[in-house]
Every structure is written in C-alpha cells, then in structure tokens.
Design a protein around this motif. Structure first.
Motif, PDB file in Angstrom:
ATOM      1  N   CYS A 268       3.910   4.389 -12.081  1.00 40.95           N
ATOM      2  CA  CYS A 268       3.352   3.895 -10.817  1.00 40.95           C
ATOM      3  C   CYS A 268       3.779   4.781  -9.647  1.00 40.95           C
ATOM      4  N   ARG A 269       5.023   5.239  -9.691  1.00 42.34           N
ATOM      5  CA  ARG A 269       5.503   6.127  -8.627  1.00 42.34           C
ATOM      6  C   ARG A 269       4.730   7.446  -8.627  1.00 42.34           C
ATOM      7  N   VAL A 270       4.528   8.015  -9.798  1.00 45.55           N
ATOM      8  CA  VAL A 270       3.782   9.276  -9.916  1.00 45.55           C
ATOM      9  C   VAL A 270       2.356   9.105  -9.387  1.00 45.55           C
ATOM     10  N   LEU A 271       1.693   8.039  -9.806  1.00 41.06           N
ATOM     11  CA  LEU A 271       0.310   7.808  -9.379  1.00 41.06           C
ATOM     12  C   LEU A 271       0.237   7.513  -7.883  1.00 41.06           C
ATOM     13  N   GLY A 272       1.209   6.755  -7.372  1.00 38.92           N
ATOM     14  CA  GLY A 272       1.222   6.423  -5.950  1.00 38.92           C
ATOM     15  C   GLY A 272       1.338   7.643  -5.066  1.00 38.92           C
ATOM     16  N   GLY A 273       2.075   8.659  -5.531  1.00 41.79           N
ATOM     17  CA  GLY A 273       2.214   9.879  -4.760  1.00 41.79           C
ATOM     18  C   GLY A 273       0.925  10.677  -4.669  1.00 41.79           C
ATOM     19  N   ALA A 274      -0.021  10.379  -5.556  1.00 43.42           N
ATOM     20  CA  ALA A 274      -1.298  11.111  -5.584  1.00 43.42           C
ATOM     21  C   ALA A 274      -2.416  10.326  -4.916  1.00 43.42           C
ATOM     22  N   CYS A 275      -2.525   9.052  -5.236  1.00 42.46           N
ATOM     23  CA  CYS A 275      -3.594   8.189  -4.707  1.00 42.46           C
ATOM     24  C   CYS A 275      -3.093   6.757  -4.776  1.00 42.46           C
TER      25      CYS A 275
ATOM     26  N   THR B 193       6.274 -12.442 -10.823  1.00 43.55           N
ATOM     27  CA  THR B 193       6.900 -12.074  -9.550  1.00 43.55           C
ATOM     28  C   THR B 193       7.844 -10.885  -9.684  1.00 43.55           C
ATOM     29  N   PRO B 194       8.814 -10.911 -10.612  1.00 39.71           N
ATOM     30  CA  PRO B 194       9.695  -9.730 -10.692  1.00 39.71           C
ATOM     31  C   PRO B 194       8.980  -8.444 -11.061  1.00 39.71           C
ATOM     32  N   VAL B 195       8.045  -8.505 -12.005  1.00 43.18           N
ATOM     33  CA  VAL B 195       7.336  -7.278 -12.395  1.00 43.18           C
ATOM     34  C   VAL B 195       6.469  -6.781 -11.235  1.00 43.18           C
ATOM     35  N   SER B 196       5.801  -7.702 -10.531  1.00 39.07           N
ATOM     36  CA  SER B 196       4.999  -7.306  -9.375  1.00 39.07           C
ATOM     37  C   SER B 196       5.836  -6.557  -8.359  1.00 39.07           C
ATOM     38  N   HIS B 197       6.970  -7.131  -8.004  1.00 41.21           N
ATOM     39  CA  HIS B 197       7.777  -6.538  -6.941  1.00 41.21           C
ATOM     40  C   HIS B 197       8.388  -5.210  -7.375  1.00 41.21           C
ATOM     41  N   ILE B 198       8.654  -5.064  -8.652  1.00 44.52           N
ATOM     42  CA  ILE B 198       9.197  -3.790  -9.151  1.00 44.52           C
ATOM     43  C   ILE B 198       8.123  -2.701  -9.161  1.00 44.52           C
ATOM     44  N   VAL B 199       6.968  -2.981  -9.739  1.00 44.25           N
ATOM     45  CA  VAL B 199       5.953  -1.917  -9.838  1.00 44.25           C
ATOM     46  C   VAL B 199       5.329  -1.616  -8.479  1.00 44.25           C
ATOM     47  N   TRP B 200       5.178  -2.633  -7.618  1.00 38.45           N
ATOM     48  CA  TRP B 200       4.709  -2.356  -6.263  1.00 38.45           C
ATOM     49  C   TRP B 200       5.711  -1.478  -5.518  1.00 38.45           C
ATOM     50  N   SER B 201       6.987  -1.796  -5.658  1.00 34.97           N
ATOM     51  CA  SER B 201       8.011  -0.996  -4.972  1.00 34.97           C
ATOM     52  C   SER B 201       7.995   0.443  -5.456  1.00 34.97           C
ATOM     53  N   ALA B 202       7.803   0.631  -6.759  1.00 37.27           N
ATOM     54  CA  ALA B 202       7.720   1.987  -7.302  1.00 37.27           C
ATOM     55  C   ALA B 202       6.509   2.724  -6.732  1.00 37.27           C
ATOM     56  N   LEU B 203       5.393   2.039  -6.631  1.00 37.98           N
ATOM     57  CA  LEU B 203       4.192   2.623  -6.051  1.00 37.98           C
ATOM     58  C   LEU B 203       4.439   3.023  -4.598  1.00 37.98           C
ATOM     59  N   TRP B 204       5.023   2.113  -3.813  1.00 37.96           N
ATOM     60  CA  TRP B 204       5.291   2.403  -2.400  1.00 37.96           C
ATOM     61  C   TRP B 204       6.277   3.558  -2.263  1.00 37.96           C
TER      62      TRP B 204
ATOM     63  N   SER C   5       8.876  -2.685   1.161  1.00 36.24           N
ATOM     64  CA  SER C   5       7.604  -2.634   1.892  1.00 36.24           C
ATOM     65  C   SER C   5       7.820  -2.229   3.346  1.00 36.24           C
ATOM     66  N   THR C   6       8.968  -2.593   3.903  1.00 35.74           N
ATOM     67  CA  THR C   6       9.286  -2.220   5.284  1.00 35.74           C
ATOM     68  C   THR C   6       9.817  -0.792   5.367  1.00 35.74           C
ATOM     69  N   MET C   7      10.750  -0.440   4.478  1.00 34.01           N
ATOM     70  CA  MET C   7      11.365   0.884   4.540  1.00 34.01           C
ATOM     71  C   MET C   7      10.379   1.994   4.218  1.00 34.01           C
ATOM     72  N   ALA C   8       9.486   1.765   3.259  1.00 30.49           N
ATOM     73  CA  ALA C   8       8.518   2.806   2.905  1.00 30.49           C
ATOM     74  C   ALA C   8       7.626   3.136   4.087  1.00 30.49           C
ATOM     75  N   LEU C   9       7.246   2.115   4.836  1.00 34.78           N
ATOM     76  CA  LEU C   9       6.449   2.334   6.046  1.00 34.78           C
ATOM     77  C   LEU C   9       7.246   3.130   7.071  1.00 34.78           C
ATOM     78  N   ASP C  10       8.520   2.812   7.222  1.00 34.06           N
ATOM     79  CA  ASP C  10       9.383   3.562   8.138  1.00 34.06           C
ATOM     80  C   ASP C  10       9.486   5.033   7.732  1.00 34.06           C
ATOM     81  N   VAL C  11       9.564   5.277   6.423  1.00 31.21           N
ATOM     82  CA  VAL C  11       9.665   6.652   5.923  1.00 31.21           C
ATOM     83  C   VAL C  11       8.449   7.459   6.361  1.00 31.21           C
ATOM     84  N   VAL C  12       7.256   6.903   6.178  1.00 29.63           N
ATOM     85  CA  VAL C  12       6.040   7.644   6.526  1.00 29.63           C
ATOM     86  C   VAL C  12       5.942   7.849   8.030  1.00 29.63           C
ATOM     87  N   GLN C  13       6.386   6.875   8.795  1.00 32.33           N
ATOM     88  CA  GLN C  13       6.364   7.043  10.251  1.00 32.33           C
ATOM     89  C   GLN C  13       7.317   8.157  10.685  1.00 32.33           C
TER      90      GLN C  13
END
Length: 397
Positions: A83-90, A247-258, A338-346
C-alpha cells in the motif's frame, strides 16, 4: 501463471508463501504503471484501470490469501508495504487496493471454516476478483456500527436493499461486502456482514463523485439491492468483525498508504532542495529547516506504523491485548497519521514553493495535498477521537 504465484510451489500440498521481496517488487512494477496515469486518473476522476491490470497480472489482489487457497500467503506487514509503494505513485490506486485488502482480511479472519467463504477466497486469488465495501447508509451516515437496512431471509435465501451514499469503486468491483441489520426486527447495532458477488446485486447510481482529491476511487452513491444464499452471510456478528479485523486493518493499511503519499512528497522536496544547494555552493538554501522537519515527521509516522504492526502481530500470537487497548491504539494511529501526513506535504510544498504549487512540474504537490485532505475525513477524526475518549472512560486496565 502470474509472476507472484509462480514463486509459490503449487505442487506441494502446503506451498510456501511468496516472499515479501517478490511481492513488493511486483507492487513496484504496478506502481510504475500507476504513476504514469496518476494525473489523468485524478483529472478525469476515473478508475485506475491500467494499474489494476498490472496488479492482477502479478496476482496481488490475492496477496493475503493463504497459499492452500491459491493466494500468496502475505502478512499484513507486506500488504501494508505494498500500500505504501502504491500510494507513492497514485493515491487512488493505493486506496482501492487497501480497501480491497480490508475486505479480504475480514473474510479470511471470520469466514474460514465456512465452505462458501473459503470458495470466495479461492476465487479472489484465482480470478483476481476486486472486493468493495458498503457500510455507509442514508440517514445513518458514516456510523459504522449501525445499519438501517436489514437482511430479509426466507428459507435459505436472503434479500436486502441499501441506500448507500458512497461505495468506493462500487461500479468496478466484482463483489461487495455489505453491512445490514441481522433481521427486520433487529436493533440498528445488531449487524451482519453479507458477501455479495456481482451476479447477486444491482447498482443504481445516486450521485456522482466530483471531489477535491481521491478522485480515482470513484466513490459514487448507489441504491444497492442484493439477493443470495444465507450462506453468504459471515458467521460472526459484524461488531466482532469490526473490532477484531476491519478497524485495525483499515487504520494500518490506510496509514501505510498515507505514508506513501507523504514519502513521495518528501522525495520531491529533497530533490528540489538538493538542486538549490548545487546551484549555490557554500550557501544553505532557506528551505533547509523545512526539509529536516518533513523528514522528521515522516520518520515519526514510520515509527507509529511499525509499532502498530508489531502490536497486531502480538495480538494474533497471544490474543492477550485488551479490546480497549487495541481500539484506542488503532484509533490513535489513524488520527495521528492522517494529520501528520498532511503536515508533511505542507512542509514539502513550502520547500518547493511555486514549483510545487504549479501543475505539471517534477515537483508538483497539488495532487498529494488534495488526496491527503481526505485522510482526516475518512471516518471523521472528531468521531474517532470521541470514541477513543469513551473507551478511555470505560477502561480499567
């Protein structure tokens, strides 16, 4: 045979799982395709078809499914890395893939022993079926643990009708996992999870998906009507599925994507910063502190995700982590990342300046920023923080 499954010895009665490096290499091949089409997917709000052709060719939709059912036997750690690899591309490609794996995890954890659900997993691996989820509902909103629609069973058959304001990539999925009340007279919180394949349901579009970001997820609203065998209903209550797996799997894979989205933004900022430094030898560009801050935030996200994955592994082995502790930790992972990833891009945007603000440059970050603004809204952070506060009130550990 696809390259990933070719790495698994199918002749053995208990074939070995494909190694993580093989799966991640396959993900990188899919990411290269996804990156080529990412701007078009975003601009046109269309499904990332090209990336999913490649993901299917490599067998990655069945990555988490055990080898005896035809999958690659990947761990959650490996799926998060993909998910992290794919998130970095699209981001849209990564989000669709992540949400599919959440559904696979739910069936895998709570459907083993059920012939119908084991056949479903085999089909996902063999046919590379894409699974979606229908949990939101008109008048209920995003309250995951409540449903208005109900399963109406008669003999061995069921029927249900759900008005869903969003079903991510619903029109492109091969199957949908649907939350509903157990029966017409059940309480809103007495829910089940129904697995329906495309032949079992009809979709009528209720709205369009014209959004700020994550445009390629095609998360239209639908009138969803499904009918099938009662055997398609997962055999445990949805509350248990949500707490232990969804819930745990969602939050883990979403976090990896972000993390993947933020990581690509940092890489662009570093490249821009290094170019500035080379252009003026002996003088540090004024954006230097911003680069350092972005890298530091990225490392914090990595550490938080690694810790969550470690605790999830421990829970599977020992099954001794309290539900309060697990829920609070996973809620905290989602809200923090979800908050920190947004801060990183800013921060990265401030490093790149107008080159990041403009479209069509090697340093453009508008898509990253818009996609990540969805992160605090996917199950709104305020709702999650309130739920965590309630957990902490009740926790006596």
């Amino acid at each position: 045979m696809n390259p990933v499954l070719a790495a698994v010895d199918q002749a053995s009665p208990h074939p070995a799982p494909a190694d993580s490096a093989t799966l991640i290499a396959a993900a990188q091949a899919a990411a290269a395709v996804a990156a080529t089409h990412a701007d078009a997917v975003d601009r046109d709000a269309r499904f990332p078809d090209e990336a999913f052709v490649t993901l299917r060719e490599h067998g990655l939709l069945g990555a988490m499914i055990p080898t005896h059912l035809g999958g690659a036997g990947a761990t959650l750690d490996t799926v998060a890395a993909i998910c992290r690899v794919l998130g970095g591309a699209c981001a849209a490609t990564g989000m669709v893939y992540a949400m599919h794996q959440i559904q696979v995890a739910c069936v895998l954890e709570h459907g083993m022993g059920s012939p119908w659900h084991e056949r479903l997993l085999s089909r996902v691996a063999g046919e590379q079926l894409l699974l979606a989820s229908a949990t939101s509902e008109e008048a209920i909103g995003g309250a995951l643990r409540n449903s208005g629609c109900a399963v109406n069973a008669e003999g061995e058959r069921f029927h249900l009708l759900k008005m869903a304001p969003t079903i991510s990539y619903g029109a492109h999925a091969d199957g949908i996992l649907i939350t509903a009340r157990r029966s017409a007279d059940a309480a809103p919180s007495d829910q089940v999870l129904v697995c329906a394949l495309k032949a079992d349901y009809t979709l009528q579009s209720l709205n369009t998906w014209d959004t700020l970001g994550m445009r390629g997820t095609c998360s239209n609203g639908f009138r969803l009507e499904a009918a099938g065998d009662v055997a398609q209903i997962l055999p445990v209550p949805f509350g248990q599925i949500a707490d232990e797996t969804m819930t745990p799997v969602s939050h883990i894979v979403w976090s990896a994507l972000w993390l993947g989205i933020a990581g690509d933004a940092v890489q662009r900022a570093k490249t821009f910063f290094q170019g500035q430094a080379r252009a003026r030898p002996g003088s540090m560009p004024p954006s230097a502190p911003r680069v350092a801050e972005a890298v530091s935030l990225l490392q914090m996200i990595e550490g938080r995700l690694d810790l969550a994955l470690a605790h999830q592994r421990e829970r599977h082995v020992a099954k001794a982590v309290s539900s309060f502790t697990l829920a609070a930790e996973m809620n905290g992972l989602k809200t923090a990342v979800s908050t920190m990833a947004l801060d990183v891009v800013q921060q990265a945007m401030l490093v790149c300046g107008m080159a990041g603000y403009k479209h069509g440059t090697p340093f453009s970050l508008g898509r990253h920023l818009r996609d990540l603004w969805s992160a605090p809204l996917m199950i709104n952070n305020d709702r999650i923080l309130s739920n965590t506060a309630n957990l902490l009130l009740a926790d006596r550990t």
